[in-house]
Write a protein that holds these residues in place. Structure first.
Motif, PDB file in Angstrom:
ATOM      1  N   LEU A   1       0.844  -1.185   0.000  1.00 42.35           N
ATOM      2  CA  LEU A   1       0.000   0.000   0.000  1.00 42.35           C
ATOM      3  C   LEU A   1       0.886   1.243   0.000  1.00 42.35           C
ATOM      4  O   LEU A   1       1.552   1.533   0.988  1.00 42.35           O
ATOM      5  CB  LEU A   1      -0.927   0.008   1.216  1.00 42.35           C
ATOM      6  CG  LEU A   1      -1.995  -1.085   1.213  1.00 42.35           C
ATOM      7  CD1 LEU A   1      -2.709  -1.135   2.545  1.00 42.35           C
ATOM      8  CD2 LEU A   1      -2.997  -0.845   0.099  1.00 42.35           C
ATOM      9  N   VAL A   2       0.901   1.942  -1.103  1.00 41.23           N
ATOM     10  CA  VAL A   2       1.793   3.085  -1.302  1.00 41.23           C
ATOM     11  C   VAL A   2       0.972   4.366  -1.335  1.00 41.23           C
ATOM     12  O   VAL A   2      -0.070   4.444  -1.993  1.00 41.23           O
ATOM     13  CB  VAL A   2       2.584   2.929  -2.618  1.00 41.23           C
ATOM     14  CG1 VAL A   2       3.529   4.105  -2.814  1.00 41.23           C
ATOM     15  CG2 VAL A   2       3.357   1.617  -2.612  1.00 41.23           C
TER      16      VAL A   2
ATOM     17  N   LEU B   1      -0.830  -2.869  -4.527  1.00 41.19           N
ATOM     18  CA  LEU B   1      -0.156  -3.669  -5.535  1.00 41.19           C
ATOM     19  C   LEU B   1      -0.595  -5.125  -5.500  1.00 41.19           C
ATOM     20  O   LEU B   1      -0.140  -5.922  -6.307  1.00 41.19           O
ATOM     21  CB  LEU B   1       1.367  -3.593  -5.324  1.00 41.19           C
ATOM     22  CG  LEU B   1       1.963  -2.188  -5.295  1.00 41.19           C
ATOM     23  CD1 LEU B   1       3.462  -2.262  -5.095  1.00 41.19           C
ATOM     24  CD2 LEU B   1       1.627  -1.425  -6.553  1.00 41.19           C
ATOM     25  N   ASP B   2      -1.487  -5.470  -4.586  1.00 40.76           N
ATOM     26  CA  ASP B   2      -1.848  -6.869  -4.400  1.00 40.76           C
ATOM     27  C   ASP B   2      -3.280  -6.949  -3.878  1.00 40.76           C
ATOM     28  O   ASP B   2      -3.651  -6.230  -2.943  1.00 40.76           O
ATOM     29  CB  ASP B   2      -0.886  -7.509  -3.389  1.00 40.76           C
ATOM     30  CG  ASP B   2      -1.007  -9.028  -3.338  1.00 40.76           C
ATOM     31  OD1 ASP B   2      -2.092  -9.545  -3.677  1.00 40.76           O
ATOM     32  OD2 ASP B   2      -0.034  -9.677  -2.949  1.00 40.76           O
ATOM     33  N   ALA B   3      -4.075  -7.824  -4.459  1.00 40.60           N
ATOM     34  CA  ALA B   3      -5.457  -7.988  -4.001  1.00 40.60           C
ATOM     35  C   ALA B   3      -5.514  -8.455  -2.553  1.00 40.60           C
ATOM     36  O   ALA B   3      -6.493  -8.191  -1.842  1.00 40.60           O
ATOM     37  CB  ALA B   3      -6.184  -8.981  -4.896  1.00 40.60           C
TER      38      ALA B   3
ATOM     39  N   ARG C   1       4.974   3.965  10.285  1.00 39.63           N
ATOM     40  CA  ARG C   1       5.134   2.792   9.419  1.00 39.63           C
ATOM     41  C   ARG C   1       3.965   2.640   8.449  1.00 39.63           C
ATOM     42  O   ARG C   1       4.068   1.922   7.459  1.00 39.63           O
ATOM     43  CB  ARG C   1       5.266   1.532  10.263  1.00 39.63           C
ATOM     44  CG  ARG C   1       6.457   1.519  11.217  1.00 39.63           C
ATOM     45  CD  ARG C   1       7.772   1.527  10.474  1.00 39.63           C
ATOM     46  NE  ARG C   1       8.002   0.275   9.753  1.00 39.63           N
ATOM     47  CZ  ARG C   1       8.951   0.111   8.836  1.00 39.63           C
ATOM     48  NH1 ARG C   1       9.731   1.114   8.505  1.00 39.63           N
ATOM     49  NH2 ARG C   1       9.101  -1.060   8.246  1.00 39.63           N
ATOM     50  N   ALA C   2       2.855   3.321   8.740  1.00 32.29           N
ATOM     51  CA  ALA C   2       1.658   3.178   7.911  1.00 32.29           C
ATOM     52  C   ALA C   2       1.660   4.100   6.699  1.00 32.29           C
ATOM     53  O   ALA C   2       0.815   3.953   5.827  1.00 32.29           O
ATOM     54  CB  ALA C   2       0.407   3.442   8.750  1.00 32.29           C
ATOM     55  N   THR C   3       2.552   5.061   6.648  1.00 33.54           N
ATOM     56  CA  THR C   3       2.555   6.007   5.537  1.00 33.54           C
ATOM     57  C   THR C   3       3.967   6.205   5.023  1.00 33.54           C
ATOM     58  O   THR C   3       4.929   6.146   5.789  1.00 33.54           O
ATOM     59  CB  THR C   3       1.967   7.367   5.959  1.00 33.54           C
ATOM     60  OG1 THR C   3       2.169   8.316   4.918  1.00 33.54           O
ATOM     61  CG2 THR C   3       2.624   7.891   7.213  1.00 33.54           C
ATOM     62  N   CYS C   4       4.083   6.446   3.716  1.00 37.66           N
ATOM     63  CA  CYS C   4       5.414   6.679   3.145  1.00 37.66           C
ATOM     64  C   CYS C   4       5.612   8.141   2.757  1.00 37.66           C
ATOM     65  O   CYS C   4       6.639   8.489   2.158  1.00 37.66           O
ATOM     66  CB  CYS C   4       5.658   5.770   1.944  1.00 37.66           C
ATOM     67  SG  CYS C   4       4.491   5.999   0.597  1.00 37.66           S
TER      68      CYS C   4
ATOM     69  N   LYS D   1      -3.650   2.723   8.960  1.00 39.58           N
ATOM     70  CA  LYS D   1      -4.014   3.089   7.597  1.00 39.58           C
ATOM     71  C   LYS D   1      -5.532   3.269   7.467  1.00 39.58           C
ATOM     72  O   LYS D   1      -5.997   4.168   6.767  1.00 39.58           O
ATOM     73  CB  LYS D   1      -3.554   2.005   6.610  1.00 39.58           C
ATOM     74  CG  LYS D   1      -2.048   1.801   6.508  1.00 39.58           C
ATOM     75  CD  LYS D   1      -1.749   0.685   5.516  1.00 39.58           C
ATOM     76  CE  LYS D   1      -0.285   0.316   5.476  1.00 39.58           C
ATOM     77  NZ  LYS D   1       0.550   1.350   4.882  1.00 39.58           N
ATOM     78  N   VAL D   2      -6.278   2.390   8.117  1.00 39.09           N
ATOM     79  CA  VAL D   2      -7.719   2.317   7.876  1.00 39.09           C
ATOM     80  C   VAL D   2      -8.521   3.119   8.890  1.00 39.09           C
ATOM     81  O   VAL D   2      -9.574   3.671   8.559  1.00 39.09           O
ATOM     82  CB  VAL D   2      -8.176   0.840   7.900  1.00 39.09           C
ATOM     83  CG1 VAL D   2      -9.660   0.724   7.584  1.00 39.09           C
ATOM     84  CG2 VAL D   2      -7.364   0.018   6.931  1.00 39.09           C
TER      85      VAL D   2
END
Length: 454
Positions: free
Chosen positions: A72-73, A425-427, A102-105, A345-346
Protein backbone atom coordinates in the motif's frame (compact mmCIF):
# COMPACT_ATOMS: atom_id res chain seq x y z
CA UNK A 1 2.74 21.75 22.06
CA UNK A 2 -0.14 22.00 24.47
CA UNK A 3 -3.68 22.56 23.37
CA UNK A 4 -5.12 26.01 23.83
CA UNK A 5 -8.57 25.87 25.39
CA UNK A 6 -10.84 28.59 24.06
CA UNK A 7 -14.37 29.64 24.81
CA UNK A 8 -17.48 27.52 24.40
CA UNK A 9 -15.53 24.35 25.32
CA UNK A 10 -13.44 24.58 22.15
CA UNK A 11 -9.89 23.19 22.17
CA UNK A 12 -7.38 24.46 19.63
CA UNK A 13 -4.70 21.87 18.79
CA UNK A 14 -1.43 22.99 17.24
CA UNK A 15 -0.11 20.99 14.29
CA UNK A 16 3.28 19.31 13.99
CA UNK A 17 4.27 17.71 10.71
CA UNK A 18 6.01 14.38 10.23
CA UNK A 19 7.79 13.89 6.92
CA UNK A 20 9.66 10.75 5.85
CA UNK A 21 13.35 11.65 5.77
CA UNK A 22 15.96 8.92 5.40
CA UNK A 23 18.74 11.32 6.45
CA UNK A 24 17.12 11.73 9.86
CA UNK A 25 17.57 8.05 10.68
CA UNK A 26 14.76 5.94 12.10
CA UNK A 27 12.46 6.76 14.99
CA UNK A 28 13.52 3.45 16.54
CA UNK A 29 17.16 4.55 16.55
CA UNK A 30 16.23 7.96 17.96
CA UNK A 31 14.31 6.41 20.87
CA UNK A 32 17.11 3.88 21.48
CA UNK A 33 19.80 6.56 21.53
CA UNK A 34 17.80 8.83 23.84
CA UNK A 35 16.31 6.09 25.99
CA UNK A 36 17.84 7.31 29.26
CA UNK A 37 16.66 10.88 28.66
CA UNK A 38 13.19 9.70 27.69
CA UNK A 39 12.91 7.61 30.85
CA UNK A 40 14.01 10.62 32.89
CA UNK A 41 11.47 12.88 31.13
CA UNK A 42 8.49 10.84 32.37
CA UNK A 43 7.19 12.81 35.33
CA UNK A 44 5.81 11.42 38.62
CA UNK A 45 5.93 7.80 37.46
CA UNK A 46 8.60 5.75 39.32
CA UNK A 47 11.71 5.48 37.15
CA UNK A 48 11.67 1.67 37.05
CA UNK A 49 8.09 1.64 35.75
CA UNK A 50 8.85 4.23 33.07
CA UNK A 51 11.91 2.21 32.02
CA UNK A 52 9.88 -1.01 31.77
CA UNK A 53 7.25 0.64 29.53
CA UNK A 54 9.82 2.18 27.19
CA UNK A 55 11.88 -1.02 26.96
CA UNK A 56 8.75 -2.99 26.10
CA UNK A 57 7.73 -0.40 23.49
CA UNK A 58 11.17 -0.71 21.87
CA UNK A 59 10.67 -4.46 21.43
CA UNK A 60 7.38 -3.77 19.61
CA UNK A 61 8.99 -1.03 17.50
CA UNK A 62 11.70 -3.46 16.41
CA UNK A 63 8.92 -5.78 15.25
CA UNK A 64 7.32 -2.98 13.20
CA UNK A 65 10.65 -2.32 11.51
CA UNK A 66 10.86 -5.96 10.40
CA UNK A 67 7.47 -5.95 8.71
CA UNK A 68 7.63 -6.30 4.96
CA UNK A 69 6.20 -3.69 2.61
CA UNK A 70 2.46 -4.34 2.49
CA UNK A 71 2.02 -3.05 -1.04
CA UNK A 72 0.00 0.00 0.00
CA UNK A 73 1.79 3.08 -1.30
CA UNK A 74 0.75 6.68 -0.63
CA UNK A 75 -0.31 8.73 -3.59
CA UNK A 76 1.63 12.03 -3.74
CA UNK A 77 -1.44 14.10 -2.86
CA UNK A 78 -2.24 12.04 0.27
CA UNK A 79 -3.05 14.05 3.36
CA UNK A 80 -2.99 11.96 6.54
CA UNK A 81 -3.89 13.17 10.04
CA UNK A 82 -2.79 11.53 13.29
CA UNK A 83 -4.07 12.40 16.77
CA UNK A 84 -2.16 11.22 19.86
CA UNK A 85 -3.69 11.29 23.34
CA UNK A 86 -1.33 12.56 26.07
CA UNK A 87 -3.43 10.73 28.67
CA UNK A 88 -2.16 7.38 27.41
CA UNK A 89 0.88 5.63 28.86
CA UNK A 90 4.39 6.19 27.40
CA UNK A 91 4.16 2.64 25.98
CA UNK A 92 0.99 3.49 24.03
CA UNK A 93 2.19 6.92 22.88
CA UNK A 94 5.45 5.51 21.47
CA UNK A 95 3.66 2.75 19.58
CA UNK A 96 0.83 4.97 18.32
CA UNK A 97 3.48 7.28 16.88
CA UNK A 98 5.68 4.56 15.43
CA UNK A 99 2.92 2.48 13.86
CA UNK A 100 1.53 5.68 12.30
CA UNK A 101 4.95 6.34 10.77
CA UNK A 102 5.13 2.79 9.42
CA UNK A 103 1.66 3.18 7.91
CA UNK A 104 2.55 6.01 5.54
CA UNK A 105 5.41 6.68 3.14
CA UNK A 106 4.82 10.44 2.75
CA UNK A 107 4.10 11.64 6.30
CA UNK A 108 1.20 13.16 8.21
CA UNK A 109 -0.04 16.11 10.21
CA UNK A 110 0.26 15.37 13.91
CA UNK A 111 -1.86 16.71 16.77
CA UNK A 112 -1.65 16.04 20.50
CA UNK A 113 -4.72 16.38 22.71
CA UNK A 114 -5.68 15.68 26.33
CA UNK A 115 -3.59 16.69 29.33
CA UNK A 116 -1.35 14.58 31.56
CA UNK A 117 1.39 15.64 34.01
CA UNK A 118 3.15 12.33 33.30
CA UNK A 119 3.84 12.61 29.57
CA UNK A 120 4.23 16.36 28.85
CA UNK A 121 8.04 16.51 28.91
CA UNK A 122 8.26 13.02 27.40
CA UNK A 123 6.35 14.20 24.30
CA UNK A 124 8.46 17.37 24.02
CA UNK A 125 11.56 15.18 23.82
CA UNK A 126 9.97 12.87 21.23
CA UNK A 127 9.20 15.90 19.06
CA UNK A 128 12.91 16.65 18.83
CA UNK A 129 13.21 13.73 16.41
CA UNK A 130 14.45 15.49 13.23
CA UNK A 131 11.62 14.22 11.01
CA UNK A 132 9.13 16.23 13.07
CA UNK A 133 8.85 19.83 11.94
CA UNK A 134 8.06 22.75 14.16
CA UNK A 135 4.44 23.91 14.16
CA UNK A 136 3.39 24.85 10.65
CA UNK A 137 0.61 27.21 11.64
CA UNK A 138 -2.23 24.77 11.01
CA UNK A 139 -4.63 24.13 13.86
CA UNK A 140 -7.40 21.69 14.61
CA UNK A 141 -10.36 23.00 16.58
CA UNK A 142 -12.20 20.45 18.72
CA UNK A 143 -15.73 21.21 19.89
CA UNK A 144 -15.98 18.28 22.32
CA UNK A 145 -13.71 15.98 24.28
CA UNK A 146 -12.36 12.86 22.56
CA UNK A 147 -13.25 10.00 24.94
CA UNK A 148 -10.69 7.49 26.19
CA UNK A 149 -11.79 4.36 28.04
CA UNK A 150 -10.05 3.38 31.26
CA UNK A 151 -7.92 0.25 30.86
CA UNK A 152 -6.98 -2.27 33.54
CA UNK A 153 -6.51 -5.99 34.09
CA UNK A 154 -8.92 -8.23 36.01
CA UNK A 155 -7.35 -11.14 37.88
CA UNK A 156 -9.57 -14.25 38.17
CA UNK A 157 -8.52 -16.90 40.71
CA UNK A 158 -10.20 -20.32 40.83
CA UNK A 159 -9.91 -22.89 43.61
CA UNK A 160 -7.89 -25.04 41.19
CA UNK A 161 -5.16 -22.39 40.98
CA UNK A 162 -1.69 -22.44 42.50
CA UNK A 163 -2.65 -19.97 45.23
CA UNK A 164 0.94 -19.27 46.22
CA UNK A 165 1.89 -18.17 42.70
CA UNK A 166 -1.33 -16.22 42.23
CA UNK A 167 -0.89 -14.38 45.54
CA UNK A 168 2.74 -13.57 44.64
CA UNK A 169 1.50 -11.95 41.45
CA UNK A 170 -1.23 -9.93 43.15
CA UNK A 171 1.11 -8.75 45.92
CA UNK A 172 3.29 -7.22 43.19
CA UNK A 173 0.35 -5.56 41.39
CA UNK A 174 1.47 -2.05 42.30
CA UNK A 175 4.72 -2.38 40.35
CA UNK A 176 2.52 -1.44 37.38
CA UNK A 177 0.39 1.68 37.84
CA UNK A 178 0.31 3.63 34.60
CA UNK A 179 0.36 0.80 32.03
CA UNK A 180 -3.07 -0.08 30.61
CA UNK A 181 -2.74 -3.66 31.91
CA UNK A 182 -2.38 -2.70 35.60
CA UNK A 183 -4.25 -5.19 37.84
CA UNK A 184 -7.04 -3.29 39.57
CA UNK A 185 -9.84 -5.84 39.89
CA UNK A 186 -9.67 -9.32 41.41
CA UNK A 187 -12.32 -12.05 41.34
CA UNK A 188 -11.62 -15.01 43.63
CA UNK A 189 -13.71 -18.16 44.02
CA UNK A 190 -15.76 -17.98 47.19
CA UNK A 191 -14.52 -21.20 48.85
CA UNK A 192 -10.87 -20.01 48.82
CA UNK A 193 -11.47 -16.29 49.37
CA UNK A 194 -10.31 -16.14 52.98
CA UNK A 195 -7.23 -18.31 52.39
CA UNK A 196 -6.21 -16.30 49.32
CA UNK A 197 -6.70 -12.91 50.96
CA UNK A 198 -4.58 -13.92 53.96
CA UNK A 199 -1.80 -15.10 51.63
CA UNK A 200 -1.81 -11.81 49.74
CA UNK A 201 -1.97 -9.72 52.90
CA UNK A 202 1.15 -11.38 54.29
CA UNK A 203 3.07 -10.62 51.07
CA UNK A 204 2.22 -6.94 50.61
CA UNK A 205 5.37 -4.82 50.71
CA UNK A 206 5.66 -1.07 51.43
CA UNK A 207 5.73 1.33 48.51
CA UNK A 208 8.99 2.92 47.47
CA UNK A 209 9.27 6.67 47.93
CA UNK A 210 8.76 7.11 44.20
CA UNK A 211 5.56 5.08 44.30
CA UNK A 212 4.27 7.03 47.29
CA UNK A 213 4.86 10.33 45.50
CA UNK A 214 3.06 9.11 42.38
CA UNK A 215 0.13 7.44 44.17
CA UNK A 216 -0.54 9.69 47.17
CA UNK A 217 -3.30 11.96 45.82
CA UNK A 218 -5.25 9.35 43.80
CA UNK A 219 -4.79 6.85 46.65
CA UNK A 220 -6.43 9.16 49.19
CA UNK A 221 -9.36 9.86 46.85
CA UNK A 222 -9.86 6.16 46.09
CA UNK A 223 -9.57 5.26 49.78
CA UNK A 224 -12.28 7.77 50.72
CA UNK A 225 -14.55 6.42 47.96
CA UNK A 226 -14.01 2.80 49.04
CA UNK A 227 -14.66 3.60 52.70
CA UNK A 228 -17.84 5.49 51.81
CA UNK A 229 -19.10 2.31 50.12
CA UNK A 230 -18.49 0.32 53.31
CA UNK A 231 -15.81 -1.93 51.85
CA UNK A 232 -13.42 -3.94 54.00
CA UNK A 233 -9.82 -2.67 53.70
CA UNK A 234 -7.06 -5.27 53.53
CA UNK A 235 -3.49 -4.11 54.21
CA UNK A 236 -0.29 -5.41 55.70
CA UNK A 237 -0.54 -4.49 59.39
CA UNK A 238 3.23 -4.09 59.71
CA UNK A 239 3.28 -1.22 57.19
CA UNK A 240 2.86 2.03 59.13
CA UNK A 241 2.72 4.32 56.11
CA UNK A 242 -0.46 6.22 55.22
CA UNK A 243 0.01 5.27 51.57
CA UNK A 244 0.41 1.50 51.20
CA UNK A 245 -0.85 -1.40 49.04
CA UNK A 246 -4.55 -1.79 49.79
CA UNK A 247 -7.25 -4.23 48.73
CA UNK A 248 -10.91 -3.21 49.03
CA UNK A 249 -13.26 -6.15 49.53
CA UNK A 250 -16.99 -5.93 49.00
CA UNK A 251 -17.19 -2.96 46.61
CA UNK A 252 -19.97 -3.72 44.07
CA UNK A 253 -17.84 -3.67 40.93
CA UNK A 254 -14.67 -1.75 40.20
CA UNK A 255 -15.95 1.29 38.29
CA UNK A 256 -16.51 3.23 41.53
CA UNK A 257 -12.78 3.45 42.16
CA UNK A 258 -11.60 4.23 38.64
CA UNK A 259 -10.74 7.71 37.42
CA UNK A 260 -11.69 8.86 33.93
CA UNK A 261 -8.58 7.34 32.33
CA UNK A 262 -6.12 5.73 34.77
CA UNK A 263 -6.61 2.75 37.11
CA UNK A 264 -7.14 3.32 40.83
CA UNK A 265 -4.23 2.72 43.23
CA UNK A 266 -6.58 0.44 45.21
CA UNK A 267 -7.31 -3.10 44.02
CA UNK A 268 -10.95 -4.21 44.32
CA UNK A 269 -11.62 -7.83 45.39
CA UNK A 270 -14.93 -9.64 44.90
CA UNK A 271 -15.99 -13.28 45.22
CA UNK A 272 -17.73 -15.55 42.72
CA UNK A 273 -19.13 -19.08 42.90
CA UNK A 274 -19.08 -20.56 39.39
CA UNK A 275 -17.16 -20.10 36.15
CA UNK A 276 -20.30 -18.74 34.51
CA UNK A 277 -20.62 -16.09 37.21
CA UNK A 278 -16.93 -15.19 36.89
CA UNK A 279 -17.32 -14.66 33.14
CA UNK A 280 -20.38 -12.49 33.72
CA UNK A 281 -18.58 -10.35 36.31
CA UNK A 282 -15.56 -9.85 34.04
CA UNK A 283 -17.75 -8.84 31.12
CA UNK A 284 -19.75 -6.49 33.33
CA UNK A 285 -16.61 -4.56 34.34
CA UNK A 286 -14.36 -5.04 31.34
CA UNK A 287 -11.01 -3.28 31.59
CA UNK A 288 -9.54 -4.86 28.47
CA UNK A 289 -7.34 -7.67 29.82
CA UNK A 290 -7.59 -10.68 32.15
CA UNK A 291 -5.07 -12.66 34.18
CA UNK A 292 -6.69 -16.08 34.72
CA UNK A 293 -5.42 -18.53 37.34
CA UNK A 294 -6.37 -22.23 37.25
CA UNK A 295 -4.60 -25.53 36.61
CA UNK A 296 -7.62 -27.06 34.84
CA UNK A 297 -7.09 -26.81 31.10
CA UNK A 298 -10.77 -27.23 30.16
CA UNK A 299 -11.75 -24.46 32.59
CA UNK A 300 -9.01 -22.28 31.13
CA UNK A 301 -10.51 -22.34 27.65
CA UNK A 302 -14.09 -22.05 28.89
CA UNK A 303 -13.27 -18.78 30.64
CA UNK A 304 -10.69 -17.48 28.15
CA UNK A 305 -13.12 -17.89 25.26
CA UNK A 306 -16.06 -16.60 27.32
CA UNK A 307 -14.66 -13.27 28.49
CA UNK A 308 -14.92 -10.37 26.06
CA UNK A 309 -11.47 -9.05 26.96
CA UNK A 310 -9.04 -8.91 24.05
CA UNK A 311 -6.02 -10.12 26.06
CA UNK A 312 -6.04 -13.13 28.40
CA UNK A 313 -2.97 -14.29 30.35
CA UNK A 314 -3.26 -17.74 31.92
CA UNK A 315 -1.32 -18.39 35.15
CA UNK A 316 0.81 -15.43 34.14
CA UNK A 317 0.66 -11.70 33.65
CA UNK A 318 1.98 -9.20 31.09
CA UNK A 319 3.56 -11.81 28.83
CA UNK A 320 4.11 -10.14 25.47
CA UNK A 321 4.96 -11.32 21.98
CA UNK A 322 5.04 -8.46 19.42
CA UNK A 323 3.92 -10.92 16.72
CA UNK A 324 0.47 -10.85 18.37
CA UNK A 325 -2.07 -7.96 18.35
CA UNK A 326 -2.81 -6.66 21.85
CA UNK A 327 -5.74 -4.37 22.62
CA UNK A 328 -6.09 -2.77 26.04
CA UNK A 329 -8.75 -0.09 25.68
CA UNK A 330 -12.24 -0.45 24.26
CA UNK A 331 -12.70 1.27 20.90
CA UNK A 332 -8.99 1.81 20.39
CA UNK A 333 -6.01 0.65 18.35
CA UNK A 334 -4.07 -2.57 18.86
CA UNK A 335 -0.31 -2.92 19.45
CA UNK A 336 1.99 -5.52 17.95
CA UNK A 337 1.67 -7.65 14.79
CA UNK A 338 0.98 -6.24 11.34
CA UNK A 339 -2.57 -5.33 12.39
CA UNK A 340 -1.28 -2.35 14.40
CA UNK A 341 0.18 -0.73 11.28
CA UNK A 342 -2.81 -1.75 9.13
CA UNK A 343 -5.23 -0.16 11.61
CA UNK A 344 -3.37 3.15 11.35
CA UNK A 345 -4.01 3.09 7.60
CA UNK A 346 -7.72 2.32 7.88
CA UNK A 347 -8.83 3.81 11.20
CA UNK A 348 -8.37 7.30 12.58
CA UNK A 349 -9.28 9.02 15.84
CA UNK A 350 -12.52 10.90 15.29
CA UNK A 351 -12.08 14.61 16.00
CA UNK A 352 -15.37 16.47 16.73
CA UNK A 353 -15.51 19.82 15.02
CA UNK A 354 -18.13 22.45 14.19
CA UNK A 355 -18.59 21.01 10.71
CA UNK A 356 -18.60 17.35 11.88
CA UNK A 357 -19.71 17.32 15.55
CA UNK A 358 -20.29 13.56 15.87
CA UNK A 359 -19.06 10.35 14.31
CA UNK A 360 -21.39 8.79 11.73
CA UNK A 361 -22.32 5.13 11.54
CA UNK A 362 -23.67 5.57 8.00
CA UNK A 363 -20.46 7.23 6.82
CA UNK A 364 -18.30 4.57 8.46
CA UNK A 365 -20.30 1.77 6.86
CA UNK A 366 -19.95 3.45 3.46
CA UNK A 367 -16.20 3.85 4.03
CA UNK A 368 -15.85 0.16 4.95
CA UNK A 369 -17.85 -0.86 1.89
CA UNK A 370 -15.54 1.21 -0.31
CA UNK A 371 -12.52 -0.80 0.85
CA UNK A 372 -13.49 -3.73 -1.37
CA UNK A 373 -15.78 -6.69 -1.90
CA UNK A 374 -16.95 -8.46 1.24
CA UNK A 375 -19.21 -11.51 1.53
CA UNK A 376 -20.63 -11.75 5.05
CA UNK A 377 -21.05 -15.54 5.03
CA UNK A 378 -17.54 -16.35 3.81
CA UNK A 379 -14.87 -14.55 5.85
CA UNK A 380 -12.29 -17.00 4.57
CA UNK A 381 -9.55 -14.90 6.13
CA UNK A 382 -10.89 -15.34 9.65
CA UNK A 383 -9.37 -17.98 11.91
CA UNK A 384 -6.91 -18.78 14.66
CA UNK A 385 -3.14 -18.66 14.68
CA UNK A 386 -0.90 -20.29 17.28
CA UNK A 387 2.71 -19.49 18.13
CA UNK A 388 5.17 -20.80 20.70
CA UNK A 389 7.78 -18.35 21.94
CA UNK A 390 10.01 -18.79 24.98
CA UNK A 391 7.78 -21.58 26.26
CA UNK A 392 4.59 -19.54 26.04
CA UNK A 393 1.66 -20.59 23.83
CA UNK A 394 0.12 -17.55 22.10
CA UNK A 395 -3.21 -18.13 20.42
CA UNK A 396 -4.74 -15.32 18.38
CA UNK A 397 -8.47 -15.75 17.78
CA UNK A 398 -10.29 -13.75 15.12
CA UNK A 399 -14.04 -13.33 15.48
CA UNK A 400 -16.67 -11.15 13.78
CA UNK A 401 -16.68 -7.50 14.81
CA UNK A 402 -19.91 -5.61 15.30
CA UNK A 403 -19.88 -3.20 12.37
CA UNK A 404 -22.80 -1.32 13.93
CA UNK A 405 -20.45 -0.34 16.77
CA UNK A 406 -18.80 2.22 14.51
CA UNK A 407 -21.57 4.65 15.39
CA UNK A 408 -21.76 8.28 16.44
CA UNK A 409 -20.27 7.62 19.90
CA UNK A 410 -17.30 5.56 18.69
CA UNK A 411 -13.92 7.25 19.14
CA UNK A 412 -12.49 5.82 15.92
CA UNK A 413 -13.62 6.46 12.35
CA UNK A 414 -12.92 4.59 9.14
CA UNK A 415 -10.78 6.49 6.62
CA UNK A 416 -12.89 8.14 3.93
CA UNK A 417 -12.07 7.59 0.24
CA UNK A 418 -9.28 5.20 1.18
CA UNK A 419 -8.17 4.36 -2.36
CA UNK A 420 -7.82 8.07 -3.15
CA UNK A 421 -4.90 8.02 -0.70
CA UNK A 422 -3.33 4.61 -1.39
CA UNK A 423 -2.44 2.35 -4.28
CA UNK A 424 -2.55 -1.40 -3.66
CA UNK A 425 -0.16 -3.67 -5.53
CA UNK A 426 -1.85 -6.87 -4.40
CA UNK A 427 -5.46 -7.99 -4.00
CA UNK A 428 -4.45 -9.62 -0.70
CA UNK A 429 -3.90 -6.14 0.75
CA UNK A 430 -7.56 -5.30 0.28
CA UNK A 431 -8.57 -8.50 2.09
CA UNK A 432 -6.24 -7.64 4.95
CA UNK A 433 -7.82 -4.18 5.24
CA UNK A 434 -11.26 -5.76 5.39
CA UNK A 435 -10.03 -8.17 8.06
CA UNK A 436 -8.97 -5.15 10.13
CA UNK A 437 -12.45 -3.66 10.29
CA UNK A 438 -14.70 -6.74 9.99
CA UNK A 439 -12.96 -8.84 12.65
CA UNK A 440 -11.72 -8.40 16.18
CA UNK A 441 -8.84 -10.31 17.74
CA UNK A 442 -8.25 -11.91 21.12
CA UNK A 443 -4.84 -13.15 22.29
CA UNK A 444 -4.66 -15.97 24.85
CA UNK A 445 -1.22 -16.50 26.42
CA UNK A 446 -0.59 -19.82 28.17
CA UNK A 447 2.79 -20.84 29.65
CA UNK A 448 2.62 -24.50 28.68
CA UNK A 449 5.48 -26.43 30.22
CA UNK A 450 5.20 -24.25 33.34
CA UNK A 451 1.58 -24.87 34.32
CA UNK A 452 0.32 -27.42 31.83
CA UNK A 453 2.04 -30.37 30.20
CA UNK A 454 3.49 -29.69 26.76
Amino acid sequence: MSATVGTNNRSVLDCHCYAVNAESGTFLNYVTQHKAALIGSVQLLPREEAAAEIELALSFMQHYMRLEDDGLVDKPESKHRVLIDRRKSPFEILLDLHSSMRATCVGFKLYFYGESPITGDFIKLLLQFPSFSSRDGDQLILTAEIPLKVAYCTMVVFDSADLDSASDRLAAAWSTNDAPWAIRSVLVQENIKDEFVLLVKSKLKPFTEGQKQFLKDPFMKALAAAESLGSQMIRNDSDSSDVKPTLAFGVPGVQYLLSAVTPSPIVVVNAFRTAKEAISLVNGNNGGSVSLWTEELSLTFEVAYGVRSQTVWVNSYAEFNPDCPYTFRAEDFCYGSDYAVCEKKVKTVFAPSETVPTNSGDRNRAAIKSLGTYVADTRSYRGNTVQMKNGVHYETISSPADIEAYGENHRLAIADKFWDSYVSLDAFDRRFLLDTVYNQRKVICIPFGVTFAN
